[in-house]
Design a protein around this motif. Structure first.
Motif, short mmCIF file in Angstrom:
data_model
loop_
_atom_site.label_atom_id
_atom_site.label_comp_id
_atom_site.label_asym_id
_atom_site.label_seq_id
_atom_site.Cartn_x
_atom_site.Cartn_y
_atom_site.Cartn_z
N LEU A 35 19.93 3.34 14.94
CA LEU A 35 21.12 3.16 14.11
C LEU A 35 21.81 1.83 14.40
N TYR A 36 21.88 1.48 15.67
CA TYR A 36 22.47 0.18 16.04
C TYR A 36 21.73 -0.96 15.36
N ARG A 37 20.41 -0.93 15.43
CA ARG A 37 19.62 -2.01 14.83
C ARG A 37 19.71 -2.01 13.31
N LEU A 38 19.73 -0.83 12.71
CA LEU A 38 19.81 -0.76 11.26
C LEU A 38 21.11 -1.38 10.74
N ILE A 39 22.23 -1.08 11.38
CA ILE A 39 23.51 -1.64 10.95
C ILE A 39 23.54 -3.14 11.20
N LEU A 47 0.84 -1.18 0.00
CA LEU A 47 0.00 0.00 0.00
C LEU A 47 0.88 1.24 0.00
N PRO A 48 0.55 2.25 -0.81
CA PRO A 48 1.36 3.47 -0.78
C PRO A 48 1.22 4.18 0.56
N VAL A 49 2.31 4.77 1.02
CA VAL A 49 2.31 5.48 2.30
C VAL A 49 2.69 6.93 2.03
N GLU A 50 1.92 7.83 2.59
CA GLU A 50 2.12 9.25 2.33
C GLU A 50 3.50 9.72 2.77
N ASN A 51 4.30 10.19 1.82
CA ASN A 51 5.62 10.77 2.08
C ASN A 51 6.60 9.80 2.73
N GLU A 52 6.34 8.51 2.65
CA GLU A 52 7.26 7.52 3.23
C GLU A 52 7.36 6.33 2.29
N GLY A 53 8.45 5.61 2.44
CA GLY A 53 8.63 4.39 1.67
C GLY A 53 9.92 3.72 2.07
N CYS A 54 10.00 2.43 1.83
CA CYS A 54 11.23 1.72 2.09
C CYS A 54 12.30 2.25 1.14
N LEU A 55 13.55 2.34 1.62
CA LEU A 55 14.61 2.97 0.84
C LEU A 55 14.84 2.25 -0.49
N LEU A 56 14.62 0.95 -0.51
CA LEU A 56 14.63 0.20 -1.77
C LEU A 56 13.17 0.04 -2.19
N PRO A 57 12.75 0.63 -3.31
CA PRO A 57 11.31 0.72 -3.61
C PRO A 57 10.65 -0.60 -3.97
N THR A 58 11.42 -1.67 -4.13
CA THR A 58 10.85 -2.99 -4.37
C THR A 58 10.50 -3.70 -3.07
N VAL A 59 10.76 -3.07 -1.94
CA VAL A 59 10.50 -3.64 -0.62
C VAL A 59 9.37 -2.85 0.04
N PHE A 60 8.47 -3.54 0.74
CA PHE A 60 7.30 -2.88 1.31
C PHE A 60 7.63 -2.07 2.56
N HIS A 61 6.80 -1.06 2.83
CA HIS A 61 6.88 -0.30 4.07
C HIS A 61 6.08 -1.05 5.12
N GLY A 62 6.67 -1.23 6.29
CA GLY A 62 6.08 -2.12 7.29
C GLY A 62 4.80 -1.64 7.94
N GLY A 110 14.39 -3.53 9.25
CA GLY A 110 15.03 -4.48 8.35
C GLY A 110 14.24 -5.74 8.10
N GLU A 111 13.19 -5.99 8.90
CA GLU A 111 12.43 -7.23 8.71
C GLU A 111 11.69 -7.24 7.39
N GLU A 112 11.35 -6.04 6.85
CA GLU A 112 10.66 -5.98 5.57
C GLU A 112 11.51 -6.57 4.44
N TYR A 113 12.82 -6.34 4.50
CA TYR A 113 13.71 -6.91 3.49
C TYR A 113 13.72 -8.43 3.59
#
Length: 397
Positions: free
Chosen positions: A195-199, A115-130, A154-157
């Motif tokens: 940031l810790y979790r993202l890395i 589903l499209p999310v207003e002004n947000e999206g996963c940084l890689l556009p082939t991956v869904f926003h959670g 990162g779980e979306e990836y």
């Protein structure tokens, strides 16, 4: 009694009032469907659902904060053919779910739709926003649901990679679909912890799923991105903690390794789309590229473009964390510089960032008098079609 069509799983963490507001407002958008509601409380403060909620509303209280993996507890009990995963701060506009369901129902090999999310999206556009994603429930169960060990981020990836590896498509809604409104609550958002979790989580995911030839560049891109964000946000403790967790995350990912097929990775990572765009740009006799948005995996895109004899002379970025920095010796400019870079021998490549950012760049390029050269999946190149040469400022040939 007719079977339930849709299970709505709402994840919350000790935020009863926000959760109830979301349920009450979202039930209007779902009134036409045979719907059940499963509320997952990931917090320690147990609460009860009031009686004025939809008849089929149940609360699942978690023993502790299980992160996004708590959605699996509700998935086990869900009765619907489709399952809508919502955060407690996501609001569905009229028509959004209808558009997504219709598209998903008529596409047999699709496992889910973003589903499209207003002004947000996963940084890689082939991956869904959670915050808002619709799945076929049997497909999500078959691939193992949401992963353990991520907590959040990162779980979306991970889910997307397993969905594609199992032979299913992840669809996008038609362009006219009204976007979901995501009202983030800044309370409790610790940038150091994020940031810790993202890395950590990105490194684990890359090591588990990416082709081995892509692993080092993906980790480099991750460290580069979050180093500059840490500088901007003054969150170096989180960055250092993430770096310290990186070796173990890498080993864990390699130990559990189930790599994607090269063709699947090329599709998800946009490598195939960038390659198609590079070939068409090359055929037009254009030799220089400006990348609109650094994106998630820029190293591989740089290598593809350079292998086709194209020089990446600049990157333009909205995110101020990267302004006047460099990526692999290429200068990163703020967005307002874009018009100064227009030249007949330069193509602008957009589509490699989050979906709302890609839309922003496409509008900017069109307003600047450029025209799309060719669309290759999500990646599009734009060029100057008139014969009037322009002066290129701030970059070198």
């Amino acid at each position: 009694m007719k079977p339930i069509e849709l299970s709505v799983i709402v994840l919350t963490c000790n935020r009863l009032e926000r959760c109830l507001d979301s349920l009450r407002k979202n039930q209007i958008a779902l009134i036409a469907h045979r719907t059940e509601w499963l509320v997952v409380n990931n917090g320690s403060a147990a609460f009860e659902l009031p009686p004025d909620l939809p008849a089929r509303a149940r609360l699942l209280q978690m023993p502790r904060n299980l992160g996004t993996a708590a959605r699996n507890m509700a998935l086990e009990e869900a009765c619907g053919e489709y399952v809508l995963m919502l955060d407690d701060d996501a609001y569905l506009p009229d028509g959004s779910l209808e558009s997504a369901l219709q598209q998903l129902k008529k596409t047999a090999n699709a496992g889910g739709i973003m589903l499209p999310v207003e002004n947000e999206g996963c940084l890689l556009p082939t991956v869904f926003h959670g915050c808002a994603i619709l799945f076929r429930s049997n497909v999500l169960r078959a691939i193992g649901g949401y992963p353990q060990g991520y907590g959040y981020y990162g779980e979306e990836y991970d889910v997307t990679f397993r969905l594609i590896a199992a032979g299913h498509r992840l669809l996008t809604c038609p362009e006219n679909t009204p976007p979901v409104r995501h009202v983030r609550d800044p309370a409790g958002r610790d940038t150091n912890r994020i940031l810790y979790r993202l890395i950590r989580n990105n490194t684990f995911c890359w090591a588990r799923y990416l082709p081995i030839t892509q692993l080092s560049s993906a980790i480099y891109d991750t460290v580069h991105r979050y180093y500059h964000i840490a500088r901007k946000e003054k969150a170096f403790w989180g960055f250092v903690r993430g770096l310290s967790a990186l070796p173990l995350a890498l080993l864990r990912g390699l130990y559990r390794r189930t790599p994607l097929l090269s063709a699947d990775f090329d599709s998800i990572s946009l490598n195939a789309a960038v390659k198609q765009a590079a070939q068409s740009i090359q055929q037009k006799g254009i030799h220089r590229i400006v990348l609109c948005g650094l994106g998630k995996l820029p190293s591989s895109w740089f290598e593809i473009l350079e292998s086709h004899g194209l020089k990446i002379c600049a990157v333009v970025e909205q995110n101020t964390a990267f302004h006047d920095r460099r990526f692999r010796e290429t200068h990163i400019h703020p967005a307002h510089v874009m018009e100064d870079l227009i030249h007949p021998d330069i193509a602008f490549l957009c589509g490699t960032a989050a979906s709302p950012v890609n839309t922003y760049w496409a509008c900017r390029l069109a307003n600047a008098g450029l025209q799309p050269h060719r669309a290759a999946d999500l990646v599009q190149s734009w060029e100057l079609r008139d014969s009037n040469p322009r002066t290129v400022k701030g970059i070198h040939a």
